[in-house]
Design an enzyme around this catalytic site. Structure first.
Site, short mmCIF file in Angstrom:
data_model
loop_
_atom_site.label_atom_id
_atom_site.label_comp_id
_atom_site.label_asym_id
_atom_site.label_seq_id
_atom_site.Cartn_x
_atom_site.Cartn_y
_atom_site.Cartn_z
N CYS A 112 0.85 -1.21 0.00
CA CYS A 112 0.00 0.00 0.00
C CYS A 112 0.88 1.24 0.00
O CYS A 112 0.76 2.10 0.87
CB CYS A 112 -0.95 0.00 1.19
SG CYS A 112 -1.86 -1.53 1.44
N ALA A 113 1.77 1.35 -0.98
CA ALA A 113 2.92 2.25 -0.90
C ALA A 113 2.67 3.67 -1.38
O ALA A 113 3.46 4.57 -1.07
CB ALA A 113 4.09 1.66 -1.70
N ALA A 114 1.64 3.92 -2.20
CA ALA A 114 1.45 5.26 -2.75
C ALA A 114 1.23 6.28 -1.63
O ALA A 114 0.64 5.95 -0.60
CB ALA A 114 0.25 5.26 -3.70
N PRO A 115 1.74 7.51 -1.81
CA PRO A 115 2.42 8.06 -2.99
C PRO A 115 3.93 7.83 -3.03
O PRO A 115 4.62 8.42 -3.86
CB PRO A 115 2.12 9.55 -2.89
CG PRO A 115 2.08 9.81 -1.41
CD PRO A 115 1.46 8.56 -0.80
N GLY A 116 4.47 7.02 -2.14
CA GLY A 116 5.87 6.63 -2.22
C GLY A 116 6.80 7.28 -1.23
O GLY A 116 8.01 7.08 -1.31
N LYS A 170 7.30 6.73 2.04
CA LYS A 170 8.01 5.77 2.90
C LYS A 170 8.94 4.88 2.07
O LYS A 170 10.02 4.50 2.54
CB LYS A 170 7.00 4.96 3.71
CG LYS A 170 6.18 5.80 4.69
CD LYS A 170 5.19 4.94 5.45
CE LYS A 170 4.36 5.79 6.42
NZ LYS A 170 3.43 6.69 5.69
N ASP A 226 -2.82 -6.03 -5.74
CA ASP A 226 -3.54 -6.02 -4.46
C ASP A 226 -2.71 -6.75 -3.42
O ASP A 226 -2.45 -7.94 -3.55
CB ASP A 226 -4.89 -6.70 -4.65
CG ASP A 226 -5.80 -6.59 -3.43
OD1 ASP A 226 -5.29 -6.21 -2.36
OD2 ASP A 226 -7.00 -6.88 -3.56
N ASP A 250 1.66 -0.06 5.66
CA ASP A 250 0.99 1.19 6.01
C ASP A 250 -0.47 1.01 5.59
O ASP A 250 -0.85 1.35 4.47
CB ASP A 250 1.65 2.35 5.27
CG ASP A 250 1.04 3.70 5.63
OD1 ASP A 250 0.21 3.75 6.56
OD2 ASP A 250 1.38 4.70 4.96
N CYS A 252 -2.34 5.76 10.10
CA CYS A 252 -2.44 7.16 10.55
C CYS A 252 -3.77 7.33 11.27
O CYS A 252 -4.58 8.19 10.91
CB CYS A 252 -2.28 8.13 9.38
SG CYS A 252 -3.41 7.85 8.00
#
Length: 489
Positions: A299-303, A305, A351, A374, A427
């Site tokens: 779930c990396a976007a927007p990048g 981390k 996914d 995340d 978050c």
């Protein structure tokens, strides 16, 4: 202000809704004295009358009340007006609970949506003279002008004028009549207040107060380009005041457009809150970065981390990072982020909850040494940056998102090698998405143990009890971190 069904969490675990990201720019603090903004200008340079800004603010508020995100609502505003409209809209959203309660005092029956939105906007901006961006009489006059100029409100201009003039005459009594309303007092939905009181009995008031203030603009310095000290010097050279925050952070004393930042285009810094900057150090601490470790950022976007992991590893490290994102449009932002910073990773559109679709084919079926999850969440920890979130979320979203988070943990845990570690973070300040989620996972996975972790970070609180001392970074968003290690076989 409940959203329609299309704002419910989606079923795909890797594609649950995150908080909308408004356009960048400072917004006034609610509940404290604010600077009076200067007049906006049209494309030709002429000052824009306040009534035009109020018209756009009311239109955006009506869209949000209809279920749109703040980002979408602001995107519909003329670009020349957008910074001023955003600043006012954010203050309206931070005071919307009080505004609704006051409108009920002035008109028990809700008027038409466009009229109601204009009334809410004016009341939210002028009810507290100490926090008002303009003099209350000016706001009332210009709100009436806005009503006269818009076809959806023109016929109700006299009604709006009467309500707002009455408010100016009877302000103290009307405000006092709403003081016992928890939604008016805290400017959050009643269920949100109740949930925080249960989850954080020692800190719930602090969280709510922090949510109604403006968050600082924090930068992450790219260690491959410069040091924090060097970047502070670069900021000082153009008269931008800032302070060091944590190992890689710089907090600006005044928010500015990213285009104004020295060497932003060259990748010297990225915008990232101090709480989010803890992810990469937590996951990489103690690992030998001289070895070819395999790291998954799910779930990396927007990048942000993903980039921080690579920045910390250094240009000579053989660290291999796979960044996963289910949404193709959001995935493209990962590539843009890495390109600006001069970094490289394997970026996959897939996914995270369905490893069978990508792990063997794209990753060779090789187990990861470390995984950063995340997870999609309610975004309840970043409400001060995204004040629309509190009015768009529903209490039922928490359980639905917790189910998605559990599914992601279950799907990704088998991809971690024995002795490897997984950093779970959200978050969110809700315990169902933090402590409770992790405790349930530990109860069902005897090969997992919890390593020292910050746990729940309270927004704006530098002294959260129980956090790892080295990770205390000052004013930050609400976040949750749990570092899990898989038993060696």
């Amino acid at each position: 202000m409940n959203p329609p069904p299309h704002h419910r969490p989606r079923r795909s675990a890797g594609n649950a809704p995150r908080a909308a990201r408004p356009a960048s720019g400072p917004s006034p603090q609610a509940g404290s004295a604010v600077q009076r903004p200067g007049p906006a200008s049209s494309a030709g340079g002429a000052p824009v009358p306040l009534w035009r800004l109020l018209t756009a603010v009311a239109g955006a508020l009506q869209a949000i009340r209809g279920g749109q995100s703040g980002t979408t609502a602001l995107a519909a505003v003329d670009a020349a007006l957008r910074p001023g409209v955003q600043a006012l809209l954010f203050q309206v959203l931070r005071q919307a609970g009080r505004a609704e309660a006051l409108r009920r005092q002035l008109a028990a029956r809700a008027p038409a949506p466009a009229v109601d939105a204009l009334l809410w906007s004016a009341l939210a901006l002028c009810w507290d003279p100490q926090a008002s961006p303009y003099e209350p009489f000016t706001l009332v006059n210009q709100a009436v002008e806005a009503a006269k100029h818009h076809p959806a409100t023109r016929a109700q201009a006299s009604f709006i004028n009467g309500c707002l003039r009455r408010f100016l005459r009877e302000r103290d009594a009307l405000v006092a009549a709403t003081d016992n309303d928890p939604v008016a007092r805290w400017n959050h939905p009643a269920w949100w207040v109740q949930r925080l009181r249960k989850d954080h009995p020692q800190h719930w008031e602090q969280i709510l107060q922090a949510n109604n203030t403006h968050a600082p603009m924090v930068l992450r310095v790219n260690a491959q380009k410069c040091t924090v000290a060097q970047y502070l010097d670069a900021l000082d050279a153009i008269n931008l005041e800032a302070s060091a925050m944590g190992e890689h952070g710089v907090a600006l004393h005044q928010a500015v457009p990213v285009q104004s930042l020295p060497h932003f285009a060259e990748g010297w810094v990225s915008v990232q809150d101090a709480a989010a900057q803890q992810a990469a150090p937590l996951l990489l601490q103690g690992l030998d970065l001289s070895q070819p470790l395999r790291v998954l950022d799910a779930c990396a976007a927007p990048g942000g981390k993903t980039a921080h992991l690579l920045e910390m590893a250094g240009p000579q490290s053989p660290l291999q990072v796979t960044a996963l994102e289910i949404d193709a449009t959001r995935s493209a932002r990962i590539g843009d982020t890495l390109e600006r910073l001069g970094l490289k990773a394997q970026v996959l559109v897939a996914d995270a909850a369905r490893p069978q679709d990508w792990w063997q084919s794209e990753c060779g079926g090789v187990l990861f040494d470390a995984i950063l999850l995340d997870a999609p969440c309610t975004a309840s920890g970043i409400v001060r940056r995204h004040p629309d979130v509190r009015w768009l979320r529903r209490e039922s979203d928490i359980a639905q998102l917790a189910t998605l988070q559990a599914a992601l943990l279950k799907a990704l845990w088998p991809l971690l090698r024995p002795g490897g570690r997984l950093l779970y973070c959200t978050c969110s300040v809700f315990r169902a998405e933090g402590d409770a989620q992790v405790q349930t996972f530990l109860a069902h996975n005897t090969d997992a143990r919890l390593l020292p972790s910050p746990g729940h970070l309270i927004p704006g609180n530098a002294d959260k009890g129980g956090a790892v001392p080295d990770n205390l970074t000052g004013d930050h968003d609400g976040f949750f971190y749990a570092l899990l290690q898989k038993s060696a076989q």
